[in-house]
Design an enzyme around this catalytic site. Sequence first.
Site, PDB file in Angstrom:
ATOM      1  N   LEU A  88      11.326   1.719   7.715  1.00 44.71           N
ATOM      2  CA  LEU A  88      10.916   2.187   6.396  1.00 44.71           C
ATOM      3  C   LEU A  88      11.663   3.480   6.055  1.00 44.71           C
ATOM      4  O   LEU A  88      11.784   4.368   6.903  1.00 44.71           O
ATOM      5  CB  LEU A  88       9.399   2.460   6.380  1.00 44.71           C
ATOM      6  CG  LEU A  88       8.870   3.003   5.050  1.00 44.71           C
ATOM      7  CD1 LEU A  88       8.819   1.906   3.987  1.00 44.71           C
ATOM      8  CD2 LEU A  88       7.480   3.621   5.218  1.00 44.71           C
TER       9      LEU A  88
ATOM     10  N   TYR B 282       0.833  -1.204   0.000  1.00 45.47           N
ATOM     11  CA  TYR B 282       0.000   0.000   0.000  1.00 45.47           C
ATOM     12  C   TYR B 282       0.862   1.247   0.000  1.00 45.47           C
ATOM     13  O   TYR B 282       2.085   1.179   0.201  1.00 45.47           O
ATOM     14  CB  TYR B 282      -0.948  -0.012   1.206  1.00 45.47           C
ATOM     15  CG  TYR B 282      -0.316   0.484   2.488  1.00 45.47           C
ATOM     16  CD1 TYR B 282       0.554  -0.312   3.213  1.00 45.47           C
ATOM     17  CD2 TYR B 282      -0.572   1.772   2.954  1.00 45.47           C
ATOM     18  CE1 TYR B 282       1.145   0.150   4.376  1.00 45.47           C
ATOM     19  CE2 TYR B 282       0.014   2.240   4.118  1.00 45.47           C
ATOM     20  CZ  TYR B 282       0.874   1.433   4.825  1.00 45.47           C
ATOM     21  OH  TYR B 282       1.462   1.911   5.962  1.00 45.47           O
TER      22      TYR B 282
ATOM     23  N   LYS C 143       6.254  -1.740   1.863  1.00 46.55           N
ATOM     24  CA  LYS C 143       5.086  -1.191   2.572  1.00 46.55           C
ATOM     25  C   LYS C 143       3.970  -2.223   2.451  1.00 46.55           C
ATOM     26  O   LYS C 143       3.111  -2.158   1.571  1.00 46.55           O
ATOM     27  CB  LYS C 143       4.681   0.175   1.993  1.00 46.55           C
ATOM     28  CG  LYS C 143       5.053   1.326   2.934  1.00 46.55           C
ATOM     29  CD  LYS C 143       4.693   2.666   2.421  1.00 46.55           C
ATOM     30  CE  LYS C 143       3.489   3.282   3.101  1.00 46.55           C
ATOM     31  NZ  LYS C 143       3.660   3.619   4.510  1.00 46.55           N
TER      32      LYS C 143
ATOM     33  N   GLU D  56      11.707   2.947  14.581  1.00 48.46           N
ATOM     34  CA  GLU D  56      10.737   3.975  14.167  1.00 48.46           C
ATOM     35  C   GLU D  56       9.475   3.796  14.993  1.00 48.46           C
ATOM     36  O   GLU D  56       9.390   2.885  15.830  1.00 48.46           O
ATOM     37  CB  GLU D  56      10.429   3.820  12.674  1.00 48.46           C
ATOM     38  CG  GLU D  56       9.880   2.442  12.320  1.00 48.46           C
ATOM     39  CD  GLU D  56       9.697   2.208  10.833  1.00 48.46           C
ATOM     40  OE1 GLU D  56       9.586   3.164  10.067  1.00 48.46           O
ATOM     41  OE2 GLU D  56       9.655   1.019  10.439  1.00 48.46           O
TER      42      GLU D  56
HETATM   43  N1  PLP Z   1       7.421   4.245   9.080  1.00 45.06           N
HETATM   44  C1  PLP Z   1       6.301   3.503   8.935  1.00 45.06           C
HETATM   45  C2  PLP Z   1       6.231   2.149   9.554  1.00 45.06           C
HETATM   46  C3  PLP Z   1       5.223   4.007   8.194  1.00 45.06           C
HETATM   47  O1  PLP Z   1       4.105   3.261   8.038  1.00 45.06           O
HETATM   48  C4  PLP Z   1       5.324   5.313   7.637  1.00 45.06           C
HETATM   49  C5  PLP Z   1       4.210   5.882   6.875  1.00 45.06           C
HETATM   50  O2  PLP Z   1       3.208   5.271   6.629  1.00 45.06           O
HETATM   51  C6  PLP Z   1       6.498   6.048   7.833  1.00 45.06           C
HETATM   52  C7  PLP Z   1       7.531   5.475   8.557  1.00 45.06           C
HETATM   53  C8  PLP Z   1       6.651   7.428   7.252  1.00 45.06           C
HETATM   54  O3  PLP Z   1       6.744   7.383   5.845  1.00 45.06           O
HETATM   55  P1  PLP Z   1       6.396   8.621   4.921  1.00 45.06           P
HETATM   56  O4  PLP Z   1       7.240   9.775   5.368  1.00 45.06           O
HETATM   57  O5  PLP Z   1       6.763   8.160   3.554  1.00 45.06           O
HETATM   58  O6  PLP Z   1       4.938   8.899   5.086  1.00 45.06           O
END
Ligand code: PLP
Length: 294
Positions: free
Chosen positions: A210, A31, A153, A186
């Site tokens: 991520l 996703y 993701k 994170e």
């Molecule tokens: N880490 C995780 C586990 C996430 O699900 C997300 C966003 O959905 C992020 C970090 C932040 O990613 P982004 O800055 O691309 O929204």
Amino acid sequence: MWIFLNDRFVKREDALISVFDHGFLYGDGVYETIRSYGDRLYMEQEHILRLFRSAESIGLSIPIPPERWPELLHEAMIRNDVGHARQDAYLRITVTRGAGDIGLDPALCPSPTVVIMAKPLLPPNESLYTTGVELIVASTRRNLPGALSPQIKAISFLNNILAKREAIAAGAFDGILLNWEHHLTECTTSNLFFVTDGRLHTPALECGLLEGITRTAVLHLANARRLPIEEGRFTPAHLYHADECFLTNTTMEIMPVAVVDRRQIGDGKPGPITRVLRKLFRASRGGFQNTTEP
Ligand code: PLP
């Protein structure tokens, strides 16, 4: 609400998928979450690229080519009366393996399921940006990268949901997940930064997290500002003794953190580097105007 389902837009009540969908049965899918500022999607190409990278990593072939996505996302906003001067949009793209007989073999599913949802973006309450939020270090660990790469993701979000449950039970905004070596990774839907002695720190990708698009944008801004940056392996103790801490993601942008595990971070208020980065981030959106800001 109009939902794009596979090859057309349908009404919400007609947006139904099979109970045999392997996304439902096995969490087999990927996703993306994208937002707009007015009618412009922020980092659209980066999100589309990451969607295709995630899909490729699990051997899932997305039936709609990358060049068609901007037009579809735009139509999703128009049909749902979001993504305009009065209302920023929140878009969620889901692509699953599709419907097939019970069994793990992806070959059981001849065609993937593709869904696009568009709705009003609901940013966090503005007061949180003034007070900062409270985090806990969850006992739930981040998936081992060798078990499920955090770069994918994946729609199977149970790991993050278990950490979120802990945070909710503790009355906190979110939970920080540690990795197999007790290092910070994170939060459940955002990346983590902290500042100590004027140096910006964030867990390195090899800790198993991520590569957030907002994380990358913030690192670029900090670099352009010649802020010393350390991407590395850090423990909760590093965080407890930090002067500032903040989270980043697409919908929150930069969210200050005031408390971790009931310990105040710095003076418990959004710190100067957090404030500067937030200002730079907002300026860097260029023509992007947030219609939901007060
Ligand atoms: N880490 C995780 C586990 C996430 O699900 C997300 C966003 O959905 C992020 C970090 C932040 O990613 P982004 O800055 O691309 O929204």
